[in-house]
Scaffold this active site. Structure first.
Site, short mmCIF file in Angstrom:
data_model
loop_
_atom_site.label_atom_id
_atom_site.label_comp_id
_atom_site.label_asym_id
_atom_site.label_seq_id
_atom_site.Cartn_x
_atom_site.Cartn_y
_atom_site.Cartn_z
N SER A 19 51.74 47.75 34.05
CA SER A 19 51.43 46.35 33.73
C SER A 19 51.06 46.13 32.28
O SER A 19 51.10 45.00 31.79
CB SER A 19 50.30 45.84 34.63
N ASP A 66 42.13 39.60 31.64
CA ASP A 66 41.58 39.62 33.01
C ASP A 66 40.67 40.85 33.10
O ASP A 66 40.21 41.34 32.08
CB ASP A 66 42.71 39.61 34.06
N HIS A 95 43.36 44.06 31.93
CA HIS A 95 44.38 44.07 30.88
C HIS A 95 43.88 43.48 29.57
O HIS A 95 43.16 42.48 29.56
CB HIS A 95 45.61 43.29 31.37
#
Length: 355
Positions: A40, A317, A320
């Protein structure tokens, strides 16, 4: 607070460099193509159509990205995006899931949120493309390029970026309710098993034509807002055991790079030390809250309004980095300013080495 202020001052320096000459779009990219593998941290939308909780194709993700909520786990660009701009690409490298025949000649992004080096990593949250699957997808792209009569011999001059491994710890080893790896292996043994598999995967990538490969180390994943809130820190800035895992993994990188380059005389693997880059003041510098309102343990709540001054938040978040952190990482990965940042090359010098 002093540590956090020092980090932010450093970030502002990167912004000045960015605006006053470090990044210039060139008429011709410095490499013929650019391929991205990982999780991610560099995913740009490959999970959007999967049955999965590993998704970011909704606001407030992408609030500062020119194309909106594409599936990037950030308010703006990822490190891979920014490095692509440094390399001179005038557009972002497309995700494998939607890449057209016209687009693949300049590169493909195979990264997938939630994935890992191990096949089972991240499976508790649904679909994702493991690193093994990303390599299968890359093989398919090479076949497409061959059918399109593209010169695949240029692959050895292309840039390859691999950023993976965090999920093999935070979404595998440290989730004993879902995975049995912590019962099968000690932490030290697990990192050895993990690196052995990673080495095999990188050798597969080499056999498919990759020569100039930048391998990103793990950050101090025990310092993420998710880790500190979920596991507790016993009064310390970060979760010691999780950071120990990242340290054990990272310490194996230099020997891995040296062996890959020694075993293959035309190989140009290099190690990007993200811990050195993102944690210049130590782990205390990372104690800043997420920028967005959370829905559950780590993800931004759909439709919520993020913090107004995103430049002051290291995390977007609970897992990340924000775009400002990605700028810091990409800038020093491309142009190392400390000997510990990259080994044996930073990306600027890596792409200039001729096979």
């Amino acid at each position: 607070m002093a540590h956090e202020s020092s980090f932010l001052v450093l970030v502002h320096i990167f912004i000045l460099l960015w605006h006053f000459g470090t990044y210039k779009v060139s008429s011709k990219p410095k490499v013929p193509c650019y391929f991205i593998f990982g999780d991610s941290l560099v995913d740009n939308g490959n999970n959007n159509e999967l049955y999965s909780k590993w998704k970011a194709n909704y606001r407030p993700y992408g609030v500062d990205f020119p194309k909106g909520d594409t599936g990037r786990f950030c308010n703006g660009r990822t490190t891979a995006d920014i490095i692509g701009q440094f390399l001179g690409f005038n557009d972002f490298i497309p995700p494998y899931a939607t890449a057209t025949d016209e687009e693949i000649s300049t590169g493909v992004n195979y990264a997938s949120a939630g994935c890992g080096i191990r096949e089972e990593t991240g499976s508790h949250n649904g679909g994702r493309f493991s690193l093994d699957m990303q390599l299968v997808n890359h093989k398919a792209v090479i076949s497409r390029l061959s059918r399109l009569q593209q010169n695949i011999s240029t692959l050895k001059e292309c840039m390859y970026l691999v950023n993976i491994g965090s999920n093999d710890f935070v979404n595998n080893y440290f989730l004993p309710d879902h995975y049995n790896t912590s019962r099968l292996y000690s932490l030290k043994k697990y990192t050895e098993v993990l690196m052995k598999q990673y080495s095999k995967q990188l050798r597969t990538l080499y056999k498919m034509g990759a020569r100039k490969v930048a391998l990103f180390a793990l950050t101090q994943i025990g310092c993420t807002p998710l880790a500190t809130s979920k596991f507790g820190t016993d009064g310390k800035p970060c979760v010691k055991e999780i950071n120990k895992a990242a340290m054990l993994f990272n310490h194996k990188f230099k020997p891995l790079v040296e062996k890959l380059n020694t075993d293959n005389e035309d190989a140009l693997f290099t190690f990007i030390n993200i811990t050195s880059i993102l944690y210049p003041q130590g782990d205390r510098a990372m104690r800043t809250p997420p920028c967005c309102k959370l829905d559950g343990e780590w993800a931004c709540k759909a439709g919520s309004i993020p913090c107004p001054f995103r430049i002051f938040h290291i995390y977007y978040d609970a897992l990340h980095p924000s775009e400002i952190s990605n700028i810091a990482m990409a800038t020093r990965a491309y142009h190392a300013i400390h000997p510990a940042d990259a080994y044996p090359y930073d990306i600027y010098h890596l792409v200039r080495v001729h096979n």
